[in-house]
Design a protein around this motif. Structure first.
Motif, PDB file in Angstrom:
ATOM      1  N   VAL A  19      29.994  10.208  36.776  1.00  0.00           N
ATOM      2  CA  VAL A  19      30.475  11.547  36.440  1.00  0.00           C
ATOM      3  C   VAL A  19      31.108  12.154  37.687  1.00  0.00           C
ATOM      4  O   VAL A  19      30.463  12.193  38.746  1.00  0.00           O
ATOM      5  N   PRO A  20      32.362  12.626  37.609  1.00  0.00           N
ATOM      6  CA  PRO A  20      32.944  13.309  38.771  1.00  0.00           C
ATOM      7  C   PRO A  20      32.009  14.405  39.272  1.00  0.00           C
ATOM      8  O   PRO A  20      31.376  15.100  38.475  1.00  0.00           O
ATOM      9  N   GLN A  21      31.929  14.561  40.587  1.00  0.00           N
ATOM     10  CA  GLN A  21      30.871  15.408  41.143  1.00  0.00           C
ATOM     11  C   GLN A  21      30.933  16.862  40.680  1.00  0.00           C
ATOM     12  O   GLN A  21      29.886  17.476  40.399  1.00  0.00           O
ATOM     13  N   GLY A  22      32.120  17.432  40.561  1.00  0.00           N
ATOM     14  CA  GLY A  22      32.226  18.801  40.063  1.00  0.00           C
ATOM     15  C   GLY A  22      31.765  18.906  38.620  1.00  0.00           C
ATOM     16  O   GLY A  22      31.071  19.854  38.235  1.00  0.00           O
ATOM     17  N   THR A  23      32.140  17.922  37.811  1.00  0.00           N
ATOM     18  CA  THR A  23      31.707  17.888  36.421  1.00  0.00           C
ATOM     19  C   THR A  23      30.201  17.681  36.334  1.00  0.00           C
ATOM     20  O   THR A  23      29.525  18.282  35.489  1.00  0.00           O
ATOM     21  N   PHE A  24      29.675  16.845  37.213  1.00  0.00           N
ATOM     22  CA  PHE A  24      28.232  16.596  37.280  1.00  0.00           C
ATOM     23  C   PHE A  24      27.477  17.912  37.495  1.00  0.00           C
ATOM     24  O   PHE A  24      26.536  18.240  36.767  1.00  0.00           O
ATOM     25  N   PHE A  27      31.565  22.068  27.463  1.00  0.00           N
ATOM     26  CA  PHE A  27      32.717  22.777  28.018  1.00  0.00           C
ATOM     27  C   PHE A  27      33.870  21.794  28.163  1.00  0.00           C
ATOM     28  O   PHE A  27      33.681  20.571  28.178  1.00  0.00           O
ATOM     29  N   TYR A  28      35.070  22.336  28.239  1.00  0.00           N
ATOM     30  CA  TYR A  28      36.270  21.521  28.449  1.00  0.00           C
ATOM     31  C   TYR A  28      36.680  21.557  29.920  1.00  0.00           C
ATOM     32  O   TYR A  28      36.600  22.592  30.578  1.00  0.00           O
ATOM     33  N   THR A  29      37.135  20.404  30.411  1.00  0.00           N
ATOM     34  CA  THR A  29      37.614  20.311  31.784  1.00  0.00           C
ATOM     35  C   THR A  29      38.774  19.309  31.852  1.00  0.00           C
ATOM     36  O   THR A  29      38.750  18.283  31.152  1.00  0.00           O
ATOM     37  N   PRO A  30      39.768  19.576  32.696  1.00  0.00           N
ATOM     38  CA  PRO A  30      40.844  18.589  32.852  1.00  0.00           C
ATOM     39  C   PRO A  30      40.437  17.392  33.698  1.00  0.00           C
ATOM     40  O   PRO A  30      41.103  16.352  33.672  1.00  0.00           O
ATOM     41  N   THR A  31      39.349  17.532  34.447  1.00  0.00           N
ATOM     42  CA  THR A  31      38.922  16.448  35.339  1.00  0.00           C
ATOM     43  C   THR A  31      38.574  15.195  34.544  1.00  0.00           C
ATOM     44  O   THR A  31      37.744  15.227  33.640  1.00  0.00           O
ATOM     45  N   GLY A  32      39.195  14.116  34.892  1.00  0.00           N
ATOM     46  CA  GLY A  32      38.906  12.843  34.242  1.00  0.00           C
ATOM     47  C   GLY A  32      39.821  12.495  33.088  1.00  0.00           C
ATOM     48  O   GLY A  32      39.771  11.374  32.560  1.00  0.00           O
ATOM     49  N   TYR A  33      40.660  13.436  32.663  1.00  0.00           N
ATOM     50  CA  TYR A  33      41.562  13.140  31.543  1.00  0.00           C
ATOM     51  C   TYR A  33      42.496  11.988  31.917  1.00  0.00           C
ATOM     52  O   TYR A  33      43.031  11.929  33.014  1.00  0.00           O
ATOM     53  N   GLY A  34      42.659  11.062  30.979  1.00  0.00           N
ATOM     54  CA  GLY A  34      43.539   9.923  31.216  1.00  0.00           C
ATOM     55  C   GLY A  34      42.908   8.811  32.024  1.00  0.00           C
ATOM     56  O   GLY A  34      43.592   7.859  32.420  1.00  0.00           O
ATOM     57  N   THR A  35      41.601   8.916  32.302  1.00  0.00           N
ATOM     58  CA  THR A  35      40.897   7.877  33.055  1.00  0.00           C
ATOM     59  C   THR A  35      39.755   7.326  32.211  1.00  0.00           C
ATOM     60  O   THR A  35      39.512   7.758  31.077  1.00  0.00           O
ATOM     61  N   VAL A  62      36.790   7.954  32.545  1.00  0.00           N
ATOM     62  CA  VAL A  62      35.831   9.035  32.313  1.00  0.00           C
ATOM     63  C   VAL A  62      36.015   9.654  30.928  1.00  0.00           C
ATOM     64  O   VAL A  62      35.055  10.128  30.305  1.00  0.00           O
ATOM     65  N   ALA A  63      37.236   9.635  30.429  1.00  0.00           N
ATOM     66  CA  ALA A  63      37.550  10.296  29.157  1.00  0.00           C
ATOM     67  C   ALA A  63      37.301   9.420  27.934  1.00  0.00           C
ATOM     68  O   ALA A  63      37.380   9.921  26.800  1.00  0.00           O
ATOM     69  N   ASP A  70      46.200  24.828  28.794  1.00  0.00           N
ATOM     70  CA  ASP A  70      47.394  24.794  29.631  1.00  0.00           C
ATOM     71  C   ASP A  70      47.693  23.370  30.066  1.00  0.00           C
ATOM     72  O   ASP A  70      48.790  23.055  30.506  1.00  0.00           O
ATOM     73  N   LYS A  71      46.671  22.497  29.939  1.00  0.00           N
ATOM     74  CA  LYS A  71      46.798  21.069  30.211  1.00  0.00           C
ATOM     75  C   LYS A  71      45.740  20.345  29.381  1.00  0.00           C
ATOM     76  O   LYS A  71      44.778  20.967  28.917  1.00  0.00           O
ATOM     77  N   PRO A  72      45.863  19.048  29.175  1.00  0.00           N
ATOM     78  CA  PRO A  72      44.862  18.318  28.392  1.00  0.00           C
ATOM     79  C   PRO A  72      43.493  18.347  29.071  1.00  0.00           C
ATOM     80  O   PRO A  72      43.395  18.203  30.294  1.00  0.00           O
ATOM     81  N   CYS A  73      42.467  18.537  28.265  1.00  0.00           N
ATOM     82  CA  CYS A  73      41.098  18.598  28.781  1.00  0.00           C
ATOM     83  C   CYS A  73      40.198  17.702  27.937  1.00  0.00           C
ATOM     84  O   CYS A  73      40.490  17.402  26.781  1.00  0.00           O
ATOM     85  N   ILE A  74      39.072  17.303  28.528  1.00  0.00           N
ATOM     86  CA  ILE A  74      38.076  16.530  27.796  1.00  0.00           C
ATOM     87  C   ILE A  74      36.807  17.362  27.639  1.00  0.00           C
ATOM     88  O   ILE A  74      36.526  18.254  28.444  1.00  0.00           O
ATOM     89  N   LEU A  75      36.059  17.081  26.585  1.00  0.00           N
ATOM     90  CA  LEU A  75      34.825  17.810  26.307  1.00  0.00           C
ATOM     91  C   LEU A  75      33.657  17.123  26.998  1.00  0.00           C
ATOM     92  O   LEU A  75      33.419  15.933  26.800  1.00  0.00           O
TER      93      LEU A  75
END
Length: 231
Positions: A99-104, A118-126, A128-129, A138-143
């Motif tokens: 888990v990315p540390q900020g998301t963690f 919550f939704y976050t753009p961190t990890g989208y397209g990797t 992690v998603a 405003d940009k793609p996000c993952i739940l």
């Protein structure tokens, strides 16, 4: 009022059972609950889910219970410097969700505040998603969902008998968030003091989030101490 004070780590951790989810404070080896980890190593349990920044390092910390094959799943943001975890990941004996540390941090904080996801753009397209719901803002996000624990084991520099805590510098790290996100928070402190001895403005975590507390001993973690080379 029922006392929160326990005599030692063995008594405070005695009801951690197989299948429990366990949050463990610490960043690398800084701020880890050493006495609690030692006590869990003595328990005849397995199939733990561990939520920790990493699962020990260089043979220390949570590695003590990892090499006993007590952990079946781990949520963490860093696995470098841990050959024992690498080995178990490669042979499939442990499931690891990186888990990315900020998301963690946010997943743990969300649990403590009653936020389900919550939704976050961190990890989208990797990687992690993979398997997660996505949505465009405003940009793609993952739940991402909240991370809860049955137990949290954390260490503070000082605590009173109600469980109000003061942490030393960066040893605080994820511990207050984990205390809020767990059903039962077990705290070891280097100094156990009377109620009122910690000034209110110095309390980093209120005792309402602490269920058990004890004074630890025999700390060997030299990473928490400043080392100055003598000339």
């Amino acid at each position: 009022m029922k006392t929160k004070v326990y005599e030692n780590a063995a008594l405070a951790c005695a009801d951690i059972s197989s299948g429990s989810s366990l949050m463990s404070g610490g960043f690398g080896l800084c701020g880890i609950a050493e006495n609690c980890i030692d006590a869990i190593a003595e328990l005849n349990i397995n199939n733990l889910t561990v939520i920790s920044n990493n699962i020990g390092n260089s043979g220390r910390g949570l590695v003590k219970i990892l090499v006993q094959n007590k952990i079946s799943k781990a949520y963490c943001s860093y696995v470098g410097g841990n050959p024992d975890l690498e080995k178990q990941m490669l042979d499939g004996s442990i499931q690891v969700e990186l888990v990315p540390q900020g998301t963690f941090s946010e997943r743990i904080r969300a649990a403590g505040l009653g936020i389900r996801a919550f939704y976050t753009p961190t990890g989208y397209g990797t990687l992690v998603a993979e398997g997660k719901e996505t949505k465009d803002f405003d940009k793609p996000c993952i739940l991402e969902t909240a991370l809860h624990g049955d137990f949290a084991i954390i260490k503070a520099q000082k605590g009173d008998k109600y469980g109000n805590l003061w942490f030393k510098e960066t040893a605080r790290n994820f511990s207050p968030l984990m205390a809020m996100a767990a059903r039962t928070t077990i705290v070891e402190v280097e100094e156990l003091v009377e109620l009122g001895e910690i000034p209110p403005e110095d309390i980093h975590l209120p005792g309402i989030f602490v269920q058990r507390i004890f004074q630890g001993s025999n700390y060997k973690n030299d990473i928490e101490f400043l080392k100055v080379e003598e000339e």
